[in-house]
Motif scaffolding. Structure first.
Motif, PDB file in Angstrom:
ATOM      1  N   PHE A 143     -50.811 -10.571  31.058  1.00 18.59           N
ATOM      2  CA  PHE A 143     -51.112 -11.463  32.085  1.00 18.59           C
ATOM      3  C   PHE A 143     -51.418 -10.649  33.299  1.00 18.59           C
ATOM      4  O   PHE A 143     -50.663  -9.991  34.008  1.00 18.59           O
ATOM      5  CB  PHE A 143     -50.237 -12.530  32.408  1.00 18.59           C
ATOM      6  CG  PHE A 143     -50.926 -13.670  33.262  1.00 18.59           C
ATOM      7  CD1 PHE A 143     -51.945 -14.404  32.940  1.00 18.59           C
ATOM      8  CD2 PHE A 143     -50.433 -13.690  34.695  1.00 18.59           C
ATOM      9  CE1 PHE A 143     -52.467 -15.325  33.724  1.00 18.59           C
ATOM     10  CE2 PHE A 143     -50.886 -14.650  35.703  1.00 18.59           C
ATOM     11  CZ  PHE A 143     -52.200 -15.492  34.847  1.00 18.59           C
TER      12      PHE A 143
ATOM     13  N   PHE B 243     -54.878 -16.820  27.514  1.00 19.39           N
ATOM     14  CA  PHE B 243     -54.584 -17.252  29.057  1.00 19.39           C
ATOM     15  C   PHE B 243     -55.557 -18.390  29.509  1.00 19.39           C
ATOM     16  O   PHE B 243     -55.907 -18.243  30.551  1.00 19.39           O
ATOM     17  CB  PHE B 243     -54.741 -16.022  29.944  1.00 19.39           C
ATOM     18  CG  PHE B 243     -53.831 -14.951  29.565  1.00 19.39           C
ATOM     19  CD1 PHE B 243     -52.507 -15.233  29.357  1.00 19.39           C
ATOM     20  CD2 PHE B 243     -54.324 -13.772  29.006  1.00 19.39           C
ATOM     21  CE1 PHE B 243     -51.714 -14.071  28.986  1.00 19.39           C
ATOM     22  CE2 PHE B 243     -53.407 -12.699  28.780  1.00 19.39           C
ATOM     23  CZ  PHE B 243     -52.068 -12.893  28.540  1.00 19.39           C
TER      24      PHE B 243
ATOM     25  N   GLY C  48     -53.046 -11.949  35.998  1.00 14.50           N
ATOM     26  CA  GLY C  48     -53.257 -12.818  37.417  1.00 14.50           C
ATOM     27  C   GLY C  48     -54.365 -14.107  37.279  1.00 14.50           C
ATOM     28  O   GLY C  48     -54.596 -14.698  38.166  1.00 14.50           O
ATOM     29  N   TYR C  49     -55.087 -13.978  36.116  1.00 16.85           N
ATOM     30  CA  TYR C  49     -56.272 -14.809  35.925  1.00 16.85           C
ATOM     31  C   TYR C  49     -56.075 -15.489  34.534  1.00 16.85           C
ATOM     32  O   TYR C  49     -55.851 -15.312  33.656  1.00 16.85           O
ATOM     33  CB  TYR C  49     -57.355 -13.907  35.524  1.00 16.85           C
ATOM     34  CG  TYR C  49     -57.641 -12.927  36.807  1.00 16.85           C
ATOM     35  CD1 TYR C  49     -58.351 -13.359  37.751  1.00 16.85           C
ATOM     36  CD2 TYR C  49     -57.293 -11.494  36.483  1.00 16.85           C
ATOM     37  CE1 TYR C  49     -58.735 -12.452  38.723  1.00 16.85           C
ATOM     38  CE2 TYR C  49     -57.506 -10.475  37.420  1.00 16.85           C
ATOM     39  CZ  TYR C  49     -58.201 -10.863  38.724  1.00 16.85           C
ATOM     40  OH  TYR C  49     -58.317 -10.116  39.711  1.00 16.85           O
ATOM     41  N   ILE C  50     -56.182 -16.992  34.973  1.00 14.88           N
ATOM     42  CA  ILE C  50     -56.314 -18.165  33.828  1.00 14.88           C
ATOM     43  C   ILE C  50     -57.795 -18.166  33.861  1.00 14.88           C
ATOM     44  O   ILE C  50     -58.517 -18.708  34.593  1.00 14.88           O
ATOM     45  CB  ILE C  50     -55.828 -19.501  34.508  1.00 14.88           C
ATOM     46  CG1 ILE C  50     -54.096 -19.189  34.710  1.00 14.88           C
ATOM     47  CG2 ILE C  50     -56.086 -20.435  33.522  1.00 14.88           C
ATOM     48  CD1 ILE C  50     -53.387 -20.557  35.321  1.00 14.88           C
TER      49      ILE C  50
ATOM     50  N   THR D  94     -47.775 -16.704  32.794  1.00 14.91           N
ATOM     51  CA  THR D  94     -47.570 -15.606  33.865  1.00 14.91           C
ATOM     52  C   THR D  94     -46.426 -14.512  33.581  1.00 14.91           C
ATOM     53  O   THR D  94     -46.528 -13.388  34.213  1.00 14.91           O
ATOM     54  CB  THR D  94     -47.224 -16.206  35.278  1.00 14.91           C
ATOM     55  OG1 THR D  94     -45.903 -16.766  35.323  1.00 14.91           O
ATOM     56  CG2 THR D  94     -48.139 -17.168  35.784  1.00 14.91           C
ATOM     57  N   HIS D  95     -45.595 -14.859  32.657  1.00 15.27           N
ATOM     58  CA  HIS D  95     -44.587 -13.822  32.273  1.00 15.27           C
ATOM     59  C   HIS D  95     -44.827 -13.083  31.067  1.00 15.27           C
ATOM     60  O   HIS D  95     -44.105 -12.009  30.893  1.00 15.27           O
ATOM     61  CB  HIS D  95     -43.261 -14.794  31.893  1.00 15.27           C
ATOM     62  CG  HIS D  95     -42.572 -15.183  33.171  1.00 15.27           C
ATOM     63  ND1 HIS D  95     -42.046 -14.802  34.173  1.00 15.27           N
ATOM     64  CD2 HIS D  95     -42.353 -16.761  33.318  1.00 15.27           C
ATOM     65  CE1 HIS D  95     -41.656 -15.826  34.898  1.00 15.27           C
ATOM     66  NE2 HIS D  95     -41.833 -17.066  34.417  1.00 15.27           N
TER      67      HIS D  95
ATOM     68  N   SER E 169     -48.026 -16.137  40.812  1.00 15.32           N
ATOM     69  CA  SER E 169     -48.589 -15.003  40.209  1.00 15.32           C
ATOM     70  C   SER E 169     -49.901 -15.210  39.598  1.00 15.32           C
ATOM     71  O   SER E 169     -50.443 -14.344  38.999  1.00 15.32           O
ATOM     72  CB  SER E 169     -47.716 -14.754  38.687  1.00 15.32           C
ATOM     73  OG  SER E 169     -46.758 -14.191  38.990  1.00 15.32           O
ATOM     74  N   VAL E 170     -50.548 -16.183  40.031  1.00 22.55           N
ATOM     75  CA  VAL E 170     -51.888 -16.606  39.686  1.00 22.55           C
ATOM     76  C   VAL E 170     -52.981 -16.382  40.852  1.00 22.55           C
ATOM     77  O   VAL E 170     -52.838 -16.539  41.765  1.00 22.55           O
ATOM     78  CB  VAL E 170     -52.166 -18.178  39.359  1.00 22.55           C
ATOM     79  CG1 VAL E 170     -53.628 -18.549  39.263  1.00 22.55           C
ATOM     80  CG2 VAL E 170     -51.377 -18.549  38.078  1.00 22.55           C
ATOM     81  N   LYS E 171     -53.855 -15.255  40.629  1.00 24.51           N
ATOM     82  CA  LYS E 171     -54.946 -14.718  41.276  1.00 24.51           C
ATOM     83  C   LYS E 171     -56.116 -15.796  41.429  1.00 24.51           C
ATOM     84  O   LYS E 171     -56.616 -16.011  42.431  1.00 24.51           O
ATOM     85  CB  LYS E 171     -55.430 -13.329  41.033  1.00 24.51           C
ATOM     86  CG  LYS E 171     -54.129 -12.583  41.071  1.00 24.51           C
ATOM     87  CD  LYS E 171     -54.765 -11.064  40.730  1.00 24.51           C
ATOM     88  CE  LYS E 171     -53.740  -9.851  40.573  1.00 24.51           C
ATOM     89  NZ  LYS E 171     -54.139  -8.568  40.079  1.00 24.51           N
TER      90      LYS E 171
ATOM     91  N   ALA F 215     -48.632 -22.942  32.219  1.00 26.95           N
ATOM     92  CA  ALA F 215     -49.113 -21.751  33.059  1.00 26.95           C
ATOM     93  C   ALA F 215     -48.246 -20.953  33.383  1.00 26.95           C
ATOM     94  O   ALA F 215     -48.484 -19.764  33.691  1.00 26.95           O
ATOM     95  CB  ALA F 215     -49.876 -22.648  34.399  1.00 26.95           C
ATOM     96  N   GLU F 216     -46.831 -21.512  34.110  1.00 29.73           N
ATOM     97  CA  GLU F 216     -45.875 -20.617  34.780  1.00 29.73           C
ATOM     98  C   GLU F 216     -45.384 -19.519  33.329  1.00 29.73           C
ATOM     99  O   GLU F 216     -45.042 -18.475  33.571  1.00 29.73           O
ATOM    100  CB  GLU F 216     -44.925 -21.537  35.275  1.00 29.73           C
ATOM    101  CG  GLU F 216     -45.387 -21.895  36.354  1.00 29.73           C
ATOM    102  CD  GLU F 216     -44.305 -23.107  37.157  1.00 29.73           C
ATOM    103  OE1 GLU F 216     -43.563 -23.567  36.274  1.00 29.73           O
ATOM    104  OE2 GLU F 216     -44.368 -23.365  38.225  1.00 29.73           O
TER     105      GLU F 216
END
Length: 612
Positions: A348, A302, A350-352, A343-344, A409-411, A339-340
């Motif tokens: 994942f 990720f 929520g953390y990159i 998220t699927h 979806s990214v925290k 990145a998108e």
């Protein structure tokens, strides 16, 4: 095109209707189809050009049948030790066996041989005498000319000689591997493929070279004379830029030369986007699931690669030799698309984990001149002082990070690649550092001053201590403004060339004044093809040919490392010996400036154990 892992067996080939592979890729790593793994990039790139590529990951090097499971490839074998040099993968700096291998199933050690590239090539030659062999990856790239090998403590020939391979595709390899494939497809004999940038080949004479070339000292000369090797290495070092490098020639045997063509041109942004848009499965092959998976994937699954190359120029880093000094970047759109997609993934949360590369905050070339003329030959961009032509700009990176934070979806988006604090200090605008502190770290920022002695830092190619101290003050001021209590975790290095016991003790005193003991301490590791390794072996700084003191004895290296972690009970005897030997008895006692007490203090549990 089939959306699946590439074939690893005859059954997989049959499912695709293949009778024969065009290329068979043999690798020391387990098969992970992700763009952070060189094997995945090269094989997917060839697949996109219409070639049939099969993979043999971690063959049993004790059985020659292990490299025949896919049959003889039509065009050639591609061989790599993996994402790491196999010797670094196997051994600590003390030459002790490591316990785990993050690139093998379940982290199991021992799934590849020492000097893996050489062993695999020799294995191929036992069965396939004339099939072309192209080697690449970090191990081959950094051993492309005669080099000092730390583990055997001697000069070694170019890996081309010891492996029996035909060509090295050095550096990142996308351009050169496609050109090699096209040449083989066109029916050109592998021995006649002498014209491709980013390659090294063998030749019996130099009559075919029409361009101006530099002849390096021969292998025999550099093996006999360390000063000659330092001079030869520096010639190689200043010929690593695609725009200015010349052909390098080294005589290795009677009537046998190794010829290095100039590096391949840097990838354009469109080419970078194309490479990272290939149809990776973004996972390890399912055969590893029951074995516990591949640990290395969890570190990067990720994370997002934003750039390549580095103009930082640290002496102990091989990036200049492998990726070059010219920054290459992906477009915002391409990174956001990945990145998108990330998220699927069902895993994942929520953390990159990272958005970066060799240096996270380099998103453009050091100056505009590099776009057409390349990096300066005898001048660094940041060392000893930032060049007056350096363009310092964080706006593009800030914009990219803001876009990533807006993905639904990214925290949180972390930055875990290193940032160059000296580059940050050249930026008078606080925006990047403020956003870094507010949004992209969690309590701690990891930076790499490496040392605090200016004498050692000058050998490392790092900025002076004053620059680091200024950065710490600025970082604290920004955190105070944001109301966050966050700390800097410095990476420190012991035993680097130039570091006597005096500088090692100076570093220990700095650690004492920090108020805590750093967890991250790296004893200098002499890996192939770095300026620092050249200093370690020869005793000369190849940039100036000045003599350099280097800690080479195992015991002194142990003492220098122990000093940085002087609070550890197991380091007491080494620290005391170092202090007494250097007349620093003032640091032994109970005062606030002392490192250790006069005698080892046993804990109650240790006392009970002793009595038993």
């Amino acid at each position: 095109m089939v959306k699946d892992f590439l074939p690893i067996s005859r059954e997989d080939m049959k499912k695709r209707g293949w009778q024969q592979c065009d290329f068979v890729y043999i690798c020391g790593d387990a098969y992970v189809d992700h763009s952070s793994f060189g094997m995945a990039i090269i094989t997917r790139l060839l697949e996109s050009r219409g070639y049939k590529v099969g993979i043999i990951a971690q063959p049993d090097w004790k059985k020659k049948e292990s490299i025949t499971i896919l049959g003889e490839p039509r065009l050639g074998f591609l061989v790599s030790a993996g994402n790491m040099d196999s010797m670094v993968n196997h051994y600590t700096v003390n030459k002790k066996h490591r316990k785990n291998d993050a690139y093998s199933p379940g982290g199991k050690m021992g799934m590849r041989p020492d000097y893996a590239t050489i062993v695999y090539c020799n294995l191929i030659r036992q069965t396939y005498k004339k099939t072309p062999i192209i080697i690449g990856g970090i191990e081959a790239s950094l051993r492309r000319m005669s080099h000092y090998d730390y583990w055997s403590d001697k000069m070694k020939h170019s890996i081309l000689i010891d492996s029996g391979a035909d060509i090295i595709s050095y550096g990142m390899g996308e351009h050169s591997i496609v050109e090699i494939a096209e040449a083989l497809e066109a029916g050109i004999d592998v021995k006649d493929i002498t014209y491709i940038r980013g390659t090294v080949y063998k030749a019996k004479s130099l009559d075919h070279i029409y361009d101006d070339y530099i002849e390096l000292p021969s292998y025999d000369e550099i093996a006999a004379d360390k000063k000659k090797y330092a001079e030869s290495f520096y010639t190689q070092y200043i010929n690593t830029d695609a725009f200015s490098a010349r052909i390098l020639v080294e005589k290795v045997k009677e009537k046998m030369y190794v010829v290095q063509n100039p590096p391949a041109m840097p990838l354009t942004q469109m080419e970078m986007d194309d490479v990272y848009s290939l149809p990776y499965m973004r996972d390890y092959h399912p055969v590893y699931k029951k074995m516990g998976g591949i640990p290395a994937l969890s570190e990067i699954k990720f994370s997002l690669t934003s750039n390549r190359g580095c103009f930082g120029g640290c002496s102990f880093c091989a990036l200049t030799f492998h990726q070059g000094r010219i920054i290459q970047t992906r477009s915002h759109e391409n990174i956001i698309e990945e990145a998108e997609l990330m998220t699927h993934d069902p895993d994942f949360k929520g953390y990159i984990h990272d958005v970066g590369g060799p240096t996270a905050n380099f998103r453009r070339t050091a100056c505009d001149k590099q776009l057409s003329k390349g990096a300066c030959v005898n001048k660094q961009c940041l060392f000893p002082k930032p060049c007056k032509n350096l363009v310092v700009e964080h706006k593009d990176y800030i914009s990219l990070l803001r876009k990533l934070r807006k993905i639904p979806s990214v925290k949180k988006v972390f930055i875990r690649s290193g940032i160059r604090f000296d580059y940050c200090m050249e930026d008078s605008d606080d925006t990047f550092l403020r956003e870094l502190c507010e949004n992209h770290i969690s309590g701690q920022l990891r930076v790499a001053p490496e040392h605090i002695s200016d004498k050692v830092l000058s050998r490392m190619g790092k900025p002076s201590r004053a620059v680091y101290d200024s950065f710490i003050k600025r970082y604290k001021r920004i955190n105070d403004k944001t109301g966050k209590e966050q700390f800097v975790v410095p990476y420190l290095m012991s035993s680097h060339p130039g570091s006597t016991m005096k500088e090692a003790i100076e570093l220990a005193e700095y650690v004492r004044d920090l108020g805590y003991m750093p967890e991250q301490v790296q004893d200098f590791y002499p890996t192939p093809s770095t300026l620092s390794t050249c200093m370690y072996y020869t005793g000369y700084d190849p940039r100036t040919m000045e003599k350099v003191y280097t800690p080479v004895s195992h015991h002194e290296k142990e003492m220098q490392r122990a000093l940085i972690q002087y609070k550890k009970p197991e380091n007491y005897d080494l620290v005391k010996e170092a202090l007494l030997a250097n007349n620093r008895n003032d640091l032994i006692g109970f005062g606030p400036k002392c490192l250790i007490p006069p005698r080892k203090i046993r804990s109650r549990s240790n006392e009970k154990s002793r009595k038993r």
